[in-house]
Motif scaffolding. Structure first.
Motif, PDB file in Angstrom:
ATOM      1  N   LEU A  21      -5.460  -7.411   8.378  1.00 24.47           N
ATOM      2  CA  LEU A  21      -5.011  -7.098   7.022  1.00 24.47           C
ATOM      3  C   LEU A  21      -5.698  -7.991   5.992  1.00 24.47           C
ATOM      4  CD1 LEU A  21      -3.113  -5.241   5.488  1.00 24.47           C
ATOM      5  CD2 LEU A  21      -1.324  -6.958   5.778  1.00 24.47           C
ATOM      6  N   ARG A  22      -5.833  -9.269   6.296  1.00 25.46           N
ATOM      7  CA  ARG A  22      -6.523 -10.180   5.370  1.00 25.46           C
ATOM      8  C   ARG A  22      -7.963  -9.736   5.144  1.00 25.46           C
ATOM      9  NH1 ARG A  22      -6.854 -15.356   7.742  1.00 25.46           N
ATOM     10  NH2 ARG A  22      -9.102 -15.209   7.895  1.00 25.46           N
ATOM     11  N   LYS A  23      -8.626  -9.323   6.212  1.00 30.44           N
ATOM     12  CA  LYS A  23     -10.017  -8.851   6.089  1.00 30.44           C
ATOM     13  C   LYS A  23     -10.077  -7.594   5.213  1.00 30.44           C
ATOM     14  CE  LYS A  23     -12.166 -11.261   9.635  1.00 30.44           C
ATOM     15  NZ  LYS A  23     -13.150 -12.184   9.183  1.00 30.44           N
ATOM     16  N   ILE A  33      -8.331  -2.389  -5.159  1.00 27.22           N
ATOM     17  CA  ILE A  33      -7.843  -1.022  -5.371  1.00 27.22           C
ATOM     18  C   ILE A  33      -6.699  -0.671  -4.436  1.00 27.22           C
ATOM     19  CG2 ILE A  33      -8.491   1.415  -5.228  1.00 27.22           C
ATOM     20  CD1 ILE A  33     -11.352   0.513  -5.986  1.00 27.22           C
ATOM     21  N   PHE A  34      -6.771  -1.127  -3.196  1.00 28.81           N
ATOM     22  CA  PHE A  34      -5.796  -0.724  -2.188  1.00 28.81           C
ATOM     23  C   PHE A  34      -4.705  -1.763  -1.961  1.00 28.81           C
ATOM     24  CE2 PHE A  34      -9.853   1.320  -0.972  1.00 28.81           C
ATOM     25  CZ  PHE A  34      -9.466   2.640  -1.180  1.00 28.81           C
ATOM     26  N   ASN A  35      -4.692  -2.840  -2.748  1.00 28.36           N
ATOM     27  CA  ASN A  35      -3.780  -3.950  -2.494  1.00 28.36           C
ATOM     28  C   ASN A  35      -2.362  -3.731  -3.004  1.00 28.36           C
ATOM     29  OD1 ASN A  35      -6.072  -5.077  -1.460  1.00 28.36           O
ATOM     30  ND2 ASN A  35      -6.215  -6.726  -2.941  1.00 28.36           N
ATOM     31  N   ALA A  36      -2.160  -2.806  -3.916  1.00 29.60           N
ATOM     32  CA  ALA A  36      -0.838  -2.552  -4.503  1.00 29.60           C
ATOM     33  C   ALA A  36      -0.616  -1.050  -4.603  1.00 29.60           C
ATOM     34  CB  ALA A  36      -0.754  -3.196  -5.881  1.00 29.60           C
ATOM     35  N   ASP A  57      -0.038   1.352   0.656  1.00 25.07           N
ATOM     36  CA  ASP A  57      -1.016   0.390   0.159  1.00 25.07           C
ATOM     37  C   ASP A  57      -0.969  -0.849   1.039  1.00 25.07           C
ATOM     38  OD1 ASP A  57       0.665  -1.888  -1.388  1.00 25.07           O
ATOM     39  OD2 ASP A  57       1.653   0.059  -1.540  1.00 25.07           O
ATOM     40  N   LEU A  58      -1.979  -1.685   0.923  1.00 27.04           N
ATOM     41  CA  LEU A  58      -2.078  -2.865   1.783  1.00 27.04           C
ATOM     42  C   LEU A  58      -0.978  -3.889   1.498  1.00 27.04           C
ATOM     43  CD1 LEU A  58      -5.955  -3.365   1.779  1.00 27.04           C
ATOM     44  CD2 LEU A  58      -4.538  -2.198   3.491  1.00 27.04           C
ATOM     45  N   SER A  63       3.961  -6.632   3.402  1.00 28.14           N
ATOM     46  CA  SER A  63       5.397  -6.870   3.304  1.00 28.14           C
ATOM     47  C   SER A  63       6.116  -6.398   4.570  1.00 28.14           C
ATOM     48  CB  SER A  63       5.947  -6.143   2.078  1.00 28.14           C
ATOM     49  OG  SER A  63       7.327  -6.314   1.978  1.00 28.14           O
ATOM     50  N   ARG A  64       5.745  -5.237   5.059  1.00 26.78           N
ATOM     51  CA  ARG A  64       6.359  -4.730   6.288  1.00 26.78           C
ATOM     52  C   ARG A  64       6.024  -5.617   7.485  1.00 26.78           C
ATOM     53  NH1 ARG A  64       5.675   1.890   5.941  1.00 26.78           N
ATOM     54  NH2 ARG A  64       7.142   2.147   4.221  1.00 26.78           N
TER      55      ARG A  64
END
Length: 93
Positions: A21-23, A33-36, A57-58, A63-64
């Motif tokens: 996920l960090r990558k 763009i995909f972070n929120a 979104d990422l 959070s999950r």
């Protein structure tokens, strides 16, 4: 005891999934763009929810993952794929 076994099983895959996920967060093509979650009002996309029935979104994935909501690496992968398939569906010609 069974709940302890389940928690320890999740711990085994949590660290590698966080690394993935960090990558994804840091990938140069992401540009945030995909972070929120998509904000259709701010982005003036009135038909977004007509086309996208299951937004993802990422940040939601993080959070999950933080809340141990993924029972398996496969369920994590389903959500990651959903992020990008939603983008392809919405932006298709």
């Amino acid at each position: 005891r069974h709940l302890d076994d389940l928690a320890s099983g999740r711990d085994k895959f949590r660290a590698p999934l966080m690394l993935i996920l960090r990558k994804l967060f840091e990938h140069r093509s992401n540009k945030g763009i995909f972070n929120a979650p998509v904000d259709p009002v701010q982005l003036e996309l009135p038909d977004y929810f007509d086309k996208i029935k299951h937004p993802m979104d990422l940040g939601t994935i993080r959070s999950r993952l933080d809340n141990d909501e993924y029972p398996s690496p496969e369920s994590f992968a389903v959500d990651v794929r959903l992020v990008y398939s939603n983008a392809m569906i919405y932006n298709s010609p």
